[in-house]
Each structure stands twice: as structure tokens, then as C-alpha cells.
Scaffold this motif. Sequence first.
Motif, PDB file in Angstrom:
ATOM      1  N   VAL A  54      43.985  35.991  47.455  1.00 22.61           N
ATOM      2  CA  VAL A  54      43.956  37.325  46.857  1.00 22.61           C
ATOM      3  C   VAL A  54      43.013  37.280  45.658  1.00 22.61           C
ATOM      4  O   VAL A  54      43.043  36.326  44.874  1.00 22.61           O
ATOM      5  N   VAL A  55      42.180  38.292  45.531  1.00 22.78           N
ATOM      6  CA  VAL A  55      41.237  38.376  44.412  1.00 22.78           C
ATOM      7  C   VAL A  55      41.688  39.486  43.474  1.00 22.78           C
ATOM      8  O   VAL A  55      41.886  40.624  43.900  1.00 22.78           O
ATOM      9  N   VAL A  56      41.858  39.146  42.212  1.00 23.68           N
ATOM     10  CA  VAL A  56      42.279  40.117  41.203  1.00 23.68           C
ATOM     11  C   VAL A  56      41.321  40.057  40.017  1.00 23.68           C
ATOM     12  O   VAL A  56      40.598  39.078  39.826  1.00 23.68           O
ATOM     13  N   GLY A  57      41.351  41.128  39.228  1.00 29.66           N
ATOM     14  CA  GLY A  57      40.489  41.201  38.054  1.00 29.66           C
ATOM     15  C   GLY A  57      41.221  40.782  36.794  1.00 29.66           C
ATOM     16  O   GLY A  57      42.414  41.047  36.638  1.00 29.66           O
ATOM     17  N   VAL A  58      40.499  40.110  35.904  1.00 28.42           N
ATOM     18  CA  VAL A  58      41.060  39.688  34.614  1.00 28.42           C
ATOM     19  C   VAL A  58      40.048  39.998  33.515  1.00 28.42           C
ATOM     20  O   VAL A  58      38.853  40.185  33.776  1.00 28.42           O
ATOM     21  N   ALA A  59      40.548  40.064  32.273  1.00 26.36           N
ATOM     22  CA  ALA A  59      39.651  40.262  31.139  1.00 26.36           C
ATOM     23  C   ALA A  59      38.764  39.030  30.963  1.00 26.36           C
ATOM     24  O   ALA A  59      39.188  37.895  31.189  1.00 26.36           O
ATOM     25  N   ASP A  60      37.523  39.267  30.553  1.00 35.85           N
ATOM     26  CA  ASP A  60      36.573  38.177  30.355  1.00 35.85           C
ATOM     27  C   ASP A  60      35.781  38.433  29.072  1.00 35.85           C
ATOM     28  O   ASP A  60      35.213  39.525  28.897  1.00 35.85           O
ATOM     29  N   GLU A  61      35.761  37.447  28.177  1.00 31.44           N
ATOM     30  CA  GLU A  61      35.114  37.641  26.879  1.00 31.44           C
ATOM     31  C   GLU A  61      33.630  37.943  27.010  1.00 31.44           C
ATOM     32  O   GLU A  61      33.072  38.733  26.237  1.00 31.44           O
ATOM     33  N   ARG A  62      32.987  37.330  27.967  1.00 30.89           N
ATOM     34  CA  ARG A  62      31.533  37.500  28.103  1.00 30.89           C
ATOM     35  C   ARG A  62      31.162  38.750  28.884  1.00 30.89           C
ATOM     36  O   ARG A  62      30.287  39.511  28.476  1.00 30.89           O
ATOM     37  N   TRP A  63      31.834  38.971  30.023  1.00 37.86           N
ATOM     38  CA  TRP A  63      31.419  40.032  30.932  1.00 37.86           C
ATOM     39  C   TRP A  63      32.304  41.281  30.863  1.00 37.86           C
ATOM     40  O   TRP A  63      32.024  42.263  31.523  1.00 37.86           O
ATOM     41  N   GLY A  64      33.362  41.225  30.094  1.00 42.58           N
ATOM     42  CA  GLY A  64      34.296  42.350  30.042  1.00 42.58           C
ATOM     43  C   GLY A  64      35.418  42.166  31.035  1.00 42.58           C
ATOM     44  O   GLY A  64      36.591  42.170  30.688  1.00 42.58           O
ATOM     45  N   GLU A  65      35.058  42.004  32.301  1.00 44.10           N
ATOM     46  CA  GLU A  65      36.015  41.706  33.364  1.00 44.10           C
ATOM     47  C   GLU A  65      35.383  40.721  34.334  1.00 44.10           C
ATOM     48  O   GLU A  65      34.153  40.656  34.469  1.00 44.10           O
ATOM     49  N   ALA A  66      36.232  39.965  35.002  1.00 48.35           N
ATOM     50  CA  ALA A  66      35.762  39.015  36.010  1.00 48.35           C
ATOM     51  C   ALA A  66      36.810  38.924  37.113  1.00 48.35           C
ATOM     52  O   ALA A  66      37.966  39.325  36.934  1.00 48.35           O
ATOM     53  N   SER A  67      36.409  38.402  38.257  1.00 38.76           N
ATOM     54  CA  SER A  67      37.343  38.256  39.375  1.00 38.76           C
ATOM     55  C   SER A  67      37.838  36.816  39.459  1.00 38.76           C
ATOM     56  O   SER A  67      37.111  35.864  39.159  1.00 38.76           O
ATOM     57  N   VAL A  68      39.089  36.689  39.876  1.00 39.95           N
ATOM     58  CA  VAL A  68      39.733  35.385  40.025  1.00 39.95           C
ATOM     59  C   VAL A  68      40.320  35.299  41.423  1.00 39.95           C
ATOM     60  O   VAL A  68      40.930  36.257  41.917  1.00 39.95           O
ATOM     61  N   VAL A  69      40.158  34.155  42.062  1.00 42.17           N
ATOM     62  CA  VAL A  69      40.709  33.910  43.393  1.00 42.17           C
ATOM     63  C   VAL A  69      42.044  33.190  43.244  1.00 42.17           C
ATOM     64  O   VAL A  69      42.114  32.122  42.632  1.00 42.17           O
ATOM     65  N   VAL A  70      43.099  33.789  43.790  1.00 42.58           N
ATOM     66  CA  VAL A  70      44.432  33.190  43.722  1.00 42.58           C
ATOM     67  C   VAL A  70      44.859  32.793  45.133  1.00 42.58           C
ATOM     68  O   VAL A  70      44.783  33.604  46.063  1.00 42.58           O
ATOM     69  N   VAL A  71      45.302  31.555  45.291  1.00 38.68           N
ATOM     70  CA  VAL A  71      45.668  31.056  46.616  1.00 38.68           C
ATOM     71  C   VAL A  71      46.847  30.093  46.475  1.00 38.68           C
ATOM     72  O   VAL A  71      47.013  29.443  45.440  1.00 38.68           O
TER      73      VAL A  71
END
Length: 385
Positions: free
Chosen positions: A306-323
Motif C-alpha cells: 500500500v502506498v500512502v502519503g507522508v509529510a516531507d521536509e524537503r518536498w512537502g509530501e512524499a510517498s511511502v510503500v508499506v508492506v
Amino acid sequence: MKLVPVADDDPRTVLRAVRQALHGAGPALGLGMPGSAPVDVPAGTAVVVTTSGSTGVPKSVVLSRNALTASVLATADRIGDGAWLLALPAGYVAGLQVLVRAIVAGREPAILSGVFSAQSFTAAALSMASSDGGAPVPTYTSLVPAQVTRLLDAAAEDTTVLRALRSFEAILVGGQALPAAVRERAVDAGVRIVRTYGSSETSGGCVYDGVPLRGVRLAVVGGEVRVAGPTLADGYLGRPDLTENAFVVDDDGTRWYRTGDDGLLEDGVLRIRGRLDNVIVSGGINISLDRVEQIVRTVAGLGNAVVVGVADERWGEASVVVVSREEFGARDEDAVLSAARTAVEATVGAHARPSRIVLVGALPTLASGKPDREALRLALRAPGG
């Protein structure tokens, strides 16, 4: 008329209540509804299904007897009639419709006992063999992708599980996108899979393998998929604001349900690309997490990620892969992440590459079997997430 909440953890209780509601001999029933006090609902209502969906915001969908019956008859028109096995929660619209199909067909449904497993599914499936006038009665069931994967894994080691899967004339699979690799495994194993698309607002699946059922109409407006036809819900109980926004009437007087899904219609076949609202803005660029997830799932070890979005200091938001750790196995995390990033970059672009992989004991799921994306997002926001 009155709506009476019914505990949806006992499918036989739900079956009795649905049968009475469909025949007009009892009150409408409420599934997944908090509280126990009866409430008023529109005349003709059979069931109100309350779901939280992936966002955690509860919605109570009002389904009439006519809508549920229209859906059942259209399904039989497409795949045939026969006996049904309930292997999903009865409070989930796909599970509810298994019961309604059995009632309309005049057959008692088989009901999987206890917790879902390859063994319990196999026992229930193989007990369904029957005949009518000497001819075998076709059997059907509905599953979510995670269940299909689990059964195919078991079937690879146990021919009895494979025989159970092959015994069905059709297995409807919905609730979320079926990974292409899982579908290919099913086809190679001789399992007859039908991919369904729909929601509680459409009385469950209303598009099979990309083609709408009889009486169902599709349109794509501004990239959003809309559905019309006799299977549509009346709206949301006690929420005229939500109803007005989700169900619209065009200049010709046709009532459409706005799905919120991003899709394409190509030669009459629907292709879903993801949720319009499942988007992050990374570095000022909109990224569809559904699209990233589809690509990531083609990588070995990430078939049900599952891919979800998280806050990211550099880009504002980033995607994370959860398995899950079980699916990921002993693979090298850096190598798998690199493969996933390369695949996403080749298809979508470098801006959409996932930032990292997070391994968990088990992916949280909703009662329907869908991944609980909101729970994942909250867990990743927590310290150490």
C-alpha cells in the motif's frame, strides 16, 4: 418506515433480516450503524449500509429494494444464476449482495464458518456441490484481492484448495484493484475471476471486467467516473448535503452518482486510474498515489503493498510503500526500493518515486478487507513511524 440496526457480525441474523426487508414483511435494516434506536427512512428502503471507507468518515448509504434487486438481476444476466458462498462480512455491500442474490434465486447461501482461511473456504466451497434435475448447480462467490492471493498461495501447495477455487463458475473480486500479477496467477491456475467495480452507492459491483451491467450507464466528466442506472442508492441517511454533492441530475433528467474515481472509457470499457482525492503534492507537482501503487505492486515482494502519503521536509509530501514482512520475506530492502523507484520513474516520472519502504507485521484492514489507509497514515505520522 422504520430502520432497525442489526448486528452485522452474525450473517445468519443479517440473512433473516434482509429476507424480511426485501419481501416487505419487516423493517429496513441498518448495517454498521452505531446505537440501537430505530430511525425513520424513506419508503421502499431495504438496507442502510454505514461504511467509514478509507478516509475514516462514516457515511450511511440508503439502498432500496428496487436498487438491490436490479443489481442482483443484472449480475445473473451477466454471469448466470446458481448457489452463492458468503466469504465476506455480511455488513459489507459485497457480502450483503451475496445474501440478496441467494434470496432472489430462492437458494440458501453457503456461509463460511469462523475466521477466513484457506481451509475454511475450501470446506465450504466443496460442500456446495448439488444438482437440479440432474444438472450441476453453478456456484459463485465474492472475494477481495487479499483473499484471492491467500488462496492462490495455499493452492500452490494443496491441490484440494485449487479444486475448491476451480469449482466456482465465477469468483467476483472487488473492493480494490486486483494486482495484474494476481490475476495472471488465477488465470494460469484455471480459476475464473471476474473483476468488479462499484461501491455501496451503486449496490455493489456494477461494472464487470470493465463493462457495465445491463441497465448501468457510465460517463467520464472532467476525468471523474459517473454511474447511472437502477442500482443507484437513494442517497446518504440524514446528510442531504452529501447526497446533493454525490448524486447529480443532468439536463436530460438522468441521475448520476459521482464516484470520485479517475477513469477512462475506451471503446465502452472502463479503466480506473485511481481516486481523484488520493493525491499528494510533492515539490509542487500532483502525484496520484493510486498510480504509484499500481506500479509498485509489479515489483517482487510488493504485490500487495500500500502506498500512502507522508509529510516531507524537503518536498512537502512524499510517498511511502508499506508492506507486510511476511510478503516481503528476506529480500534486500534497498534493492527492492531501487527497483520500485526505477519502475515508477520509467512510467510516471522521477518526481513520483517513493521515498522509502516500511515493513509492518500486518497491513491493517477495514471490515471489508480493504487496506485501512487512514490507519496507516496515522501510524506513519506517529513518532518512529
